[in-house]
Scaffold this active site. Structure first.
Site, short mmCIF file in Angstrom:
data_model
loop_
_atom_site.label_atom_id
_atom_site.label_comp_id
_atom_site.label_asym_id
_atom_site.label_seq_id
_atom_site.Cartn_x
_atom_site.Cartn_y
_atom_site.Cartn_z
N CYS A 89 0.81 -1.22 0.00
CA CYS A 89 0.00 0.00 0.00
C CYS A 89 0.84 1.27 0.00
CB CYS A 89 -0.92 0.01 1.22
SG CYS A 89 -2.14 -1.31 1.22
N GLN A 157 -4.62 -8.70 5.97
CA GLN A 157 -4.98 -7.39 6.47
C GLN A 157 -6.29 -7.43 7.25
OE1 GLN A 157 -6.06 -4.58 3.37
NE2 GLN A 157 -6.56 -6.23 1.95
N ARG A 212 -20.07 8.42 -0.33
CA ARG A 212 -21.49 8.07 -0.41
C ARG A 212 -22.33 9.13 0.31
NH1 ARG A 212 -19.06 2.86 0.95
NH2 ARG A 212 -19.20 1.47 -0.86
N HIS A 339 -9.00 3.69 -1.87
CA HIS A 339 -7.59 3.35 -1.65
C HIS A 339 -7.07 2.58 -2.87
CE1 HIS A 339 -3.94 1.81 -0.07
NE2 HIS A 339 -4.41 0.85 0.72
N CYS A 369 -0.16 2.23 6.66
CA CYS A 369 0.17 0.83 6.92
C CYS A 369 0.37 0.11 5.59
CB CYS A 369 -0.94 0.16 7.73
SG CYS A 369 -2.59 0.29 7.02
#
Length: 383
Positions: A89, A157, A212, A339, A369
């Site tokens: 990530c 994760q 949203r 993400h 992270c």
């Protein structure tokens, strides 16, 4: 002392899974931001020393050194090299670190760093799944050395996010409240035009698709848990999405020689690691390390960008660091905005940079992270 200056940073709008960017080839997504950041900087692309892009699951359209392919797809000079980075990530945040280190070392004067990910076309963990189909073992289950050290329990994760929620006693309700705030902040930022400067529209898509407007705490409460007894639901996790981002860094001499006006300078960069099974706790010791090395405190930081892989990750980080929540992800985070794994590092970097400029703050800190328990920290200082 050498300096690494940030000239500009841009990103595409983030497209939701199956949305406005889902059919775009990853090289074309990357090309879009590379061309935009070079054009906006005013730097002659002939003078760029290297292009470093983050990308995860480099299969299909993301294979074959996507950094090089995207640069060429943008119509930019073919003598400029490119390299692709995978720190999970944190891939494009690491791309920024490599770019800054090249400039700080004096071996390069201008480097473009960024990231690209089309998760609609290449699902998360696609490389591992492809390996299974060809009879290869997984990264963890097939290693005798790994199993001797960490055992045979699941490494993921999702398990890490659940372990964090249990260890820090973060309730589902608290995570849903955090997620709702992320959406409200993101929508407020969109509606007030805070993202306009950092976003370069792609075709008809000019705004982020993921936040949203119809979400509510009541709707979140009605979602099923990821597994029986879990505190996690889809509402408290980052959204799968598509996007690209890029920034341009230059040396002090190059800035002076070409009359550039930097937006900020790199004040600190580091990466640390924690237990790989816990995985997502890395930003906690990484932040402590960065502040210790710089002599700064959390109160010195005006804006934080802490990637919202899961609400439990951000909430545990807040508890351990004592950072002011009003300064953290003030324009929303990955739970609302998405993400796009390989692109998230420079996506957050663009938001951090432009928010510092908008608010007049001095220091901004970014951390996230990453798979395997690593975590990058970047601190920038607005000029």
């Amino acid at each position: 002392m050498a300096e690494a200056y940030i000239i500009d940073a841009v990103r595409t709008p983030v497209g939701r899974r199956g949305g406005g960017l889902s059919g775009v080839h990853s090289a074309d997504l990357g090309a879009h931001v590379l061309r935009a950041v070079v054009d906006r900087s005013g730097v002659d692309p002939e003078l760029v020393d290297d292009v470093i892009l983050g990308c995860v699951d480099t299969l299909g359209p993301q294979a074959g050194n996507i950094a090089r392919t995207a640069w060429l797809a943008a119509g930019l000079p073919d003598h400029v090299p490119g390299v692709t980075v995978d720190r999970q990530c944190g891939s494009s945040q690491q791309a920024v670190h490599f770019a800054a280190q090249a400039v700080l070392s004096g071996t390069m004067d201008v480097v473009v760093a960024g990231g690209v990910q089309n998760m609609s076309q290449i699902p998360i963990s696609a490389a591992m799944l492809a390996g299974r189909e060809h009879g290869f073992s997984d990264p963890f289950s097939g290693s005798k050395g790994w199993q001797e050290r960490y055992g045979t329990e699941e490494v993921s994760q999702f398990r890490s996010a659940e372990m964090i929620a249990e260890h820090w006693d973060i309730s589902r309700t608290a995570m849903e409240e955090y997620s709702y705030t992320s959406h409200q902040r993101a929508l407020a930022a969109m509606d007030s035009g805070r993202f306009d400067r950092e976003i370069v529209p792609f075709g008809d898509l000019a705004r982020d698709e993921c936040p949203r407007r119809d979400t509510s705490l009541e709707r979140m409460a009605g979602l099923p848990p990821l597994t029986e007894g879990s505190r996690l639901t889809a509402a408290v996790a980052s959204q799968i999405c598509d996007g690209a981002s890029a920034t341009l860094l230059a040396s002090e001499s190059f800035v002076a020689d070409h009359g550039l006006t930097p937006m900020a300078r790199v004040h600190h960069l580091s990466v640390r690691a924690a237990d790989p099974v816990w995985m997502l706790t890395g930003p906690i010791p990484a932040t402590a390390h960065a502040l210790r090395r710089t002599g700064l405190t959390v109160d010195d930081i005006d804006v934080f960008e802490v990637n919202e892989a899961f609400a439990s990750v951000a909430l545990a980080w807040l508890e351990e660091t004592g950072a002011d929540p009003a300064r953290v992800n003030i324009n929303g985070g990955g739970i609302a905005l998405g993400h796009p794994i390989g692109a998230t590092g420079t996506k957050l970097f663009a938001t951090l940079l432009h928010e510092l400029e908008r608010s007049g703050g001095r220091y901004g800190l970014q951390t996230m992270c990453e798979g395997g328990g690593t975590a990058n920290v970047t601190i920038i200082e607005r000029m």
